[in-house]
Design a protein around this motif. Structure first.
Motif, PDB file in Angstrom:
ATOM      1  N   ARG A 175       8.679   7.055 -12.774  1.00  0.00           N
ATOM      2  CA  ARG A 175       8.266   8.361 -12.275  1.00  0.00           C
ATOM      3  C   ARG A 175       9.148   9.510 -12.743  1.00  0.00           C
ATOM      4  O   ARG A 175       8.715  10.657 -12.742  1.00  0.00           O
ATOM      5  CB  ARG A 175       8.247   8.360 -10.753  1.00  0.00           C
ATOM      6  N   LEU A 176      10.401   9.223 -13.102  1.00  0.00           N
ATOM      7  CA  LEU A 176      11.349  10.261 -13.492  1.00  0.00           C
ATOM      8  C   LEU A 176      11.858  10.024 -14.903  1.00  0.00           C
ATOM      9  O   LEU A 176      12.036   8.891 -15.324  1.00  0.00           O
ATOM     10  CB  LEU A 176      12.539  10.275 -12.516  1.00  0.00           C
ATOM     11  N   ALA A 177      12.101  11.112 -15.615  1.00  0.00           N
ATOM     12  CA  ALA A 177      12.679  11.015 -16.961  1.00  0.00           C
ATOM     13  C   ALA A 177      14.131  11.480 -16.891  1.00  0.00           C
ATOM     14  O   ALA A 177      14.435  12.463 -16.218  1.00  0.00           O
ATOM     15  CB  ALA A 177      11.899  11.894 -17.930  1.00  0.00           C
ATOM     16  N   PRO A 178      15.017  10.795 -17.576  1.00  0.00           N
ATOM     17  CA  PRO A 178      16.420  11.191 -17.537  1.00  0.00           C
ATOM     18  C   PRO A 178      16.656  12.516 -18.244  1.00  0.00           C
ATOM     19  O   PRO A 178      16.012  12.819 -19.246  1.00  0.00           O
ATOM     20  CB  PRO A 178      17.144  10.054 -18.248  1.00  0.00           C
ATOM     21  N   VAL A 235      16.934   8.560 -11.319  1.00  0.00           N
ATOM     22  CA  VAL A 235      16.120   8.079 -12.438  1.00  0.00           C
ATOM     23  C   VAL A 235      16.188   6.561 -12.532  1.00  0.00           C
ATOM     24  O   VAL A 235      15.182   5.904 -12.794  1.00  0.00           O
ATOM     25  CB  VAL A 235      16.565   8.738 -13.764  1.00  0.00           C
ATOM     26  N   SER A 236      17.363   5.991 -12.280  1.00  0.00           N
ATOM     27  CA  SER A 236      17.487   4.532 -12.350  1.00  0.00           C
ATOM     28  C   SER A 236      16.713   3.848 -11.222  1.00  0.00           C
ATOM     29  O   SER A 236      16.280   2.711 -11.372  1.00  0.00           O
ATOM     30  CB  SER A 236      18.957   4.116 -12.300  1.00  0.00           C
ATOM     31  N   LEU A 237      16.499   4.555 -10.113  1.00  0.00           N
ATOM     32  CA  LEU A 237      15.725   3.987  -9.009  1.00  0.00           C
ATOM     33  C   LEU A 237      14.221   4.070  -9.255  1.00  0.00           C
ATOM     34  O   LEU A 237      13.464   3.221  -8.794  1.00  0.00           O
ATOM     35  CB  LEU A 237      16.062   4.716  -7.704  1.00  0.00           C
ATOM     36  N   TYR A 238      13.786   5.115  -9.950  1.00  0.00           N
ATOM     37  CA  TYR A 238      12.350   5.354 -10.187  1.00  0.00           C
ATOM     38  C   TYR A 238      12.085   5.635 -11.672  1.00  0.00           C
ATOM     39  O   TYR A 238      11.588   6.703 -12.032  1.00  0.00           O
ATOM     40  CB  TYR A 238      11.868   6.532  -9.342  1.00  0.00           C
TER      41      TYR A 238
END
Length: 53
Positions: free
Chosen positions: A16-19, A10-13
């Motif tokens: 696009r991603l939700a934690p 998530v920290s990389l994208y």
């Protein structure tokens, strides 16, 4: 912890991603451990989703 494994990609994208967060679900784990992990996820990892089940 699995919440930390979720936070990595998530920290990389972040666009696009939700934690998400995984809480301890064993009957042998005290409720205080789940509350502490929930607090860590919300305050530290800025989690917005909590899968149940």
């Amino acid at each position: 912890m699995s919440s930390d494994l979720i936070a990595g990609p998530v920290s990389l994208y972040p666009d696009r991603l939700a934690p998400g967060c995984r809480l301890p679900q064993s009957p042998a784990v005290p409720v205080d451990a789940s509350v502490a992990e929930l607090r860590r996820c919300v305050e530290g990892l800025r989690t917005r989703m909590f899968p149940v089940g």
